[in-house]
Design a protein around this motif. Structure first.
Motif, PDB file in Angstrom:
ATOM      1  N   ALA A 117      69.236 -12.204 -64.983  1.00 41.51           N
ATOM      2  CA  ALA A 117      68.359 -11.289 -64.249  1.00 41.51           C
ATOM      3  C   ALA A 117      67.882 -11.919 -62.938  1.00 41.51           C
ATOM      4  N   ALA A 118      67.414 -13.175 -63.023  1.00 41.06           N
ATOM      5  CA  ALA A 118      66.922 -13.833 -61.813  1.00 41.06           C
ATOM      6  C   ALA A 118      68.056 -14.112 -60.832  1.00 41.06           C
ATOM      7  N   LEU A 119      69.238 -14.441 -61.367  1.00 41.24           N
ATOM      8  CA  LEU A 119      70.386 -14.640 -60.471  1.00 41.24           C
ATOM      9  C   LEU A 119      70.736 -13.350 -59.735  1.00 41.24           C
ATOM     10  N   ALA A 120      70.736 -12.230 -60.455  1.00 42.73           N
ATOM     11  CA  ALA A 120      71.066 -10.950 -59.825  1.00 42.73           C
ATOM     12  C   ALA A 120      70.048 -10.602 -58.739  1.00 42.73           C
ATOM     13  N   TYR A 121      68.768 -10.819 -59.073  1.00 43.01           N
ATOM     14  CA  TYR A 121      67.716 -10.513 -58.109  1.00 43.01           C
ATOM     15  C   TYR A 121      67.837 -11.402 -56.874  1.00 43.01           C
ATOM     16  N   PHE A 131      67.374  -1.815 -58.344  1.00 44.77           N
ATOM     17  CA  PHE A 131      68.142  -2.147 -59.553  1.00 44.77           C
ATOM     18  C   PHE A 131      67.868  -3.569 -60.044  1.00 44.77           C
ATOM     19  N   PRO A 132      68.088  -4.630 -59.222  1.00 47.70           N
ATOM     20  CA  PRO A 132      67.743  -5.968 -59.730  1.00 47.70           C
ATOM     21  C   PRO A 132      66.261  -6.121 -60.050  1.00 47.70           C
ATOM     22  N   THR A 133      65.404  -5.258 -59.430  1.00 55.81           N
ATOM     23  CA  THR A 133      63.981  -5.336 -59.769  1.00 55.81           C
ATOM     24  C   THR A 133      63.738  -4.975 -61.235  1.00 55.81           C
ATOM     25  N   VAL A 134      64.428  -3.930 -61.704  1.00 58.48           N
ATOM     26  CA  VAL A 134      64.284  -3.589 -63.132  1.00 58.48           C
ATOM     27  C   VAL A 134      64.783  -4.731 -63.995  1.00 58.48           C
ATOM     28  N   LEU A 135      65.910  -5.323 -63.611  1.00 59.48           N
ATOM     29  CA  LEU A 135      66.444  -6.451 -64.379  1.00 59.48           C
ATOM     30  C   LEU A 135      65.405  -7.564 -64.458  1.00 59.48           C
ATOM     31  N   LEU A 136      64.803  -7.898 -63.316  1.00 61.89           N
ATOM     32  CA  LEU A 136      63.797  -8.957 -63.280  1.00 61.89           C
ATOM     33  C   LEU A 136      62.616  -8.599 -64.184  1.00 61.89           C
ATOM     34  N   ALA A 137      62.183  -7.326 -64.097  1.00 55.91           N
ATOM     35  CA  ALA A 137      61.012  -6.909 -64.879  1.00 55.91           C
ATOM     36  C   ALA A 137      61.295  -6.997 -66.377  1.00 55.91           C
ATOM     37  N   ARG A 138      62.488  -6.590 -66.783  1.00 57.16           N
ATOM     38  CA  ARG A 138      62.757  -6.501 -68.220  1.00 57.16           C
ATOM     39  C   ARG A 138      63.246  -7.781 -68.836  1.00 57.16           C
ATOM     40  N   TYR A 139      63.976  -8.589 -68.052  1.00 58.17           N
ATOM     41  CA  TYR A 139      64.672  -9.697 -68.685  1.00 58.17           C
ATOM     42  C   TYR A 139      64.243 -11.083 -68.210  1.00 58.17           C
ATOM     43  N   ALA A 140      63.529 -11.173 -67.064  1.00 58.89           N
ATOM     44  CA  ALA A 140      63.290 -12.515 -66.519  1.00 58.89           C
ATOM     45  C   ALA A 140      62.468 -13.389 -67.454  1.00 58.89           C
ATOM     46  N   TRP A 141      61.559 -12.771 -68.224  1.00 60.58           N
ATOM     47  CA  TRP A 141      60.723 -13.579 -69.117  1.00 60.58           C
ATOM     48  C   TRP A 141      61.196 -13.462 -70.569  1.00 60.58           C
ATOM     49  N   GLY A 142      62.475 -13.213 -70.769  1.00 58.07           N
ATOM     50  CA  GLY A 142      63.008 -13.120 -72.130  1.00 58.07           C
ATOM     51  C   GLY A 142      64.264 -13.976 -72.223  1.00 58.07           C
ATOM     52  N   GLY A 143      65.054 -13.721 -73.243  1.00 53.21           N
ATOM     53  CA  GLY A 143      66.215 -14.576 -73.510  1.00 53.21           C
ATOM     54  C   GLY A 143      67.319 -14.475 -72.461  1.00 53.21           C
ATOM     55  N   ALA A 186      66.949 -20.452 -60.830  1.00 51.16           N
ATOM     56  CA  ALA A 186      67.114 -19.653 -62.047  1.00 51.16           C
ATOM     57  C   ALA A 186      68.007 -20.354 -63.069  1.00 51.16           C
ATOM     58  N   LEU A 187      68.913 -21.215 -62.607  1.00 53.65           N
ATOM     59  CA  LEU A 187      69.797 -21.927 -63.533  1.00 53.65           C
ATOM     60  C   LEU A 187      68.993 -22.891 -64.405  1.00 53.65           C
ATOM     61  N   VAL A 188      67.870 -23.349 -63.890  1.00 54.77           N
ATOM     62  CA  VAL A 188      67.005 -24.249 -64.655  1.00 54.77           C
ATOM     63  C   VAL A 188      65.912 -23.456 -65.369  1.00 54.77           C
ATOM     64  N   SER A 189      65.215 -22.612 -64.592  1.00 60.90           N
ATOM     65  CA  SER A 189      64.115 -21.848 -65.180  1.00 60.90           C
ATOM     66  C   SER A 189      64.012 -20.480 -64.509  1.00 60.90           C
ATOM     67  N   PRO A 190      64.418 -19.421 -65.196  1.00 61.74           N
ATOM     68  CA  PRO A 190      64.319 -18.081 -64.622  1.00 61.74           C
ATOM     69  C   PRO A 190      62.876 -17.720 -64.276  1.00 61.74           C
ATOM     70  N   GLU A 191      61.929 -18.185 -65.088  1.00 60.19           N
ATOM     71  CA  GLU A 191      60.524 -17.860 -64.835  1.00 60.19           C
ATOM     72  C   GLU A 191      60.079 -18.478 -63.505  1.00 60.19           C
ATOM     73  N   ALA A 192      60.450 -19.736 -63.287  1.00 59.16           N
ATOM     74  CA  ALA A 192      60.078 -20.381 -62.024  1.00 59.16           C
ATOM     75  C   ALA A 192      60.729 -19.665 -60.847  1.00 59.16           C
ATOM     76  N   SER A 193      61.965 -19.237 -61.047  1.00 57.19           N
ATOM     77  CA  SER A 193      62.676 -18.518 -59.995  1.00 57.19           C
ATOM     78  C   SER A 193      61.936 -17.225 -59.632  1.00 57.19           C
ATOM     79  N   ALA A 194      61.583 -16.444 -60.653  1.00 53.40           N
ATOM     80  CA  ALA A 194      60.854 -15.191 -60.420  1.00 53.40           C
ATOM     81  C   ALA A 194      59.535 -15.468 -59.708  1.00 53.40           C
ATOM     82  N   ALA A 195      58.855 -16.522 -60.112  1.00 51.83           N
ATOM     83  CA  ALA A 195      57.582 -16.857 -59.468  1.00 51.83           C
ATOM     84  C   ALA A 195      57.801 -17.239 -58.009  1.00 51.83           C
ATOM     85  N   LEU A 196      58.919 -17.908 -57.731  1.00 51.96           N
ATOM     86  CA  LEU A 196      59.204 -18.320 -56.350  1.00 51.96           C
ATOM     87  C   LEU A 196      59.433 -17.125 -55.430  1.00 51.96           C
ATOM     88  N   PHE A 197      60.106 -16.082 -55.946  1.00 46.03           N
ATOM     89  CA  PHE A 197      60.343 -14.900 -55.098  1.00 46.03           C
ATOM     90  C   PHE A 197      59.008 -14.287 -54.678  1.00 46.03           C
TER      91      PHE A 197
END
Lengths: 203, 203, 203, 203
Positions: free
Chosen positions: A111-115, A94-106, A170-181
């Motif tokens: 999404a990154a927090l949930a993941y 479930f959080p994987t879909v959130l990350l895929a759809r929303y992490a690089w958008g508004g 993720a609070l600063v940069s969701p993209e960086a957070s996703a990359a860190l995972f």
């Protein structure tokens, strides 16, 4: 509850959760004249999220076995801590879909927090499972290797902090957070491939 | 990591990926007065894609066992090469939907390229898995049969080239490419049924 | 290919196909002021189709084991006949949705034909699998019981005819055809429960 | 039918049904300017329903093993009672979605009734399975412990009444009914963790 049956059930959940991840990749519905090739390239966040979660579940499965290799018996509390852990593993798609759809958008932050929260709690449960079993040798095999036991205790400790840290990013940069995972997973694969090869087990 | 557990986990992923393929076949939503029979016949590309991917996954599962039958021990690198292979196997349902929906329409090229690229990389990983294990007898059983070992090495070599070739055909004709993926699977089933029967294994 | 591994893989596919059936039951989207209770009752064809397919897959799984209990070795042809059988089993969820959605509506004929054709071909593959193994004792255990062997041969023969007959009934009445598929499954469960109990196997 | 194979097949269905639960959690489609974080918080009924059903299936899996640990042989009736039980377990994801989507809205009554009825019938099947096997020691192991046998008989008796009662509560308050299903699961986990730890089994 025999240990072997508990392992087989756990393996099943790990394998199914990992394989269900592919269902999150949405097949593009093309507009008239749209290019499928372009639409497929635009799905790159889905491929990244798929790879990150598949690797992470795979690594957790490897760790799950490290725990069970040292276990000699089980009790009801261990059984239910393990069930809680599996509930979290099976939740990962479930959080994987959130990350895929929303992490690089508004809406990347949520999404990154949930993941990240899911992975952090999972890492906490791993520590709980292991420390419950290892405390005072409660459930360990009589012949468990003390060096390996304290090695596992040390190796599991940083997990919640690493995932928790990547989550806070993720609070600063969701993209960086996703990359860190993804980086955490790749770092684990890399380091144990290069430094852990001597642990080869004979059948 | 014991070999038996690794096999069971891998088997689970193969079986689940193959069974999830059926979810790609979309149940037709009929217009007023539409014919279900006609709509079901129009789904023939889905049936073809289902059969192609199911057979291909099945064949890869058979090959996976040929590898493991010769293996005596595992190490972390082998573990993660295998995880990479499983990640690709579990991914197959996605390009299968693409092939089913788009290979025989205007966007066939991208669909067949995506499908073929997945299979080609999977075949490369199979070679990597095997060659990593067999190189200098690194992980082979002490009593592994040298004839069978070099037989596997020879048998796996053409895989990436065959799949890669069928993928490139997509640039000229996506339909021919899709047909080739099925032909490769059927050829494998046919040839090992007619020439490989003497490998019957006693239980 | 060891028999045990082939059984485990097959069991996985049977179990997953049966469990995926539940995904066909569509959760009702209610109109403003609509009654969920009423909508759930209107789903009775889905419950029937679910029960019919789950029982049928379960029965086929039981039969699959009757075959494997008599098998002592395997060869490549047996392997691929079995793979074909599994491909059909894993396909069952698709015609099950068709049956659930269309058998009791205007397009019932095509739905019941699709469902019945799938089961008929599956039954044919079961006969093929068994007869290939049993012919001239090709793959049977050396100590296979001749009485049980000829009992299985007799028991499997009517399958394709029963399913084929129930399929043809769809041309006259799709509803009767759908009811017959359930009746066949219930009849099998009933008859082997009442007359087959003496086959109890010690562990 | 050997007991080991029946257990493996059953384990598979339990594991898959539990893992499919995550598919019920719908990824929010955001309106322009909508907040994903807010939408994710609004999904709390889905998380509750997921947790309730995952725990419940996990507990039923534990109970299933308590039964099988005492079993020495199987017969066809036992096989089909077990198949009926598995059919209900595999069905659980459907009422779980109903509970998640409707229990805290205008149609809560029907949702909670559907969920509770499924669990009640499942608990009845558990009693049937056990009592069929234990009646007159029909299928028990020769060395089955009489104390444990009568303990299981006592422990299973209240199940249908508890679930049936929680189901009836839905007629007054669907929310209370949904909360009770979770409470039953948590109570079971808690009580067997605190009082059942001495049942630790050596491997």
């Amino acid at each position: 509850m025999e240990k072997g049956r508990l392992e087989a059930f756990s393996d099943g959940i790990f394998a199914i959760a990992a394989t269900l991840l592919v269902l999150e990749i949405t097949v593009p519905h093309l507009e008239e004249g749209g290019s499928l090739g372009r639409a497929l390239l635009d799905l790159w966040p889905s491929y990244l999220a798929y790879g990150t979660s598949f690797l992470t579940i795979g690594i957790m499965w490897v760790n799950h076995h490290s725990v069970f290799r040292q276990i000699g018996e089980t009790d009801h509390r261990f059984l239910f801590i393990n069930l809680g852990l599996l509930m979290l593993i099976a939740f990962v798609p479930f959080p994987t879909v959130l990350l895929a759809r929303y992490a690089w958008g508004g809406n990347g932050e949520a999404a990154a927090l949930a993941y990240g929260t899911t992975l952090t709690i999972t890492a906490l449960f791993f520590n709980l499972l292991w420390r419950y079993a290892a405390w005072d040798n409660r459930l360990l095999r009589p012949d468990a290797d003390p060096v390996e036991v304290s090695g596992i205790s040390r190796a599991y400790l940083p997990g919640p902090f690493m995932y928790g840290g990547a989550t806070l990013v993720a609070l600063v940069s969701p993209e960086a957070s996703a990359a860190l995972f993804l980086a955490v997973a790749l770092f684990y694969v890399g380091s144990s491939s290069f430094f852990g090869s001597d642990e080869a087990a004979e059948t």
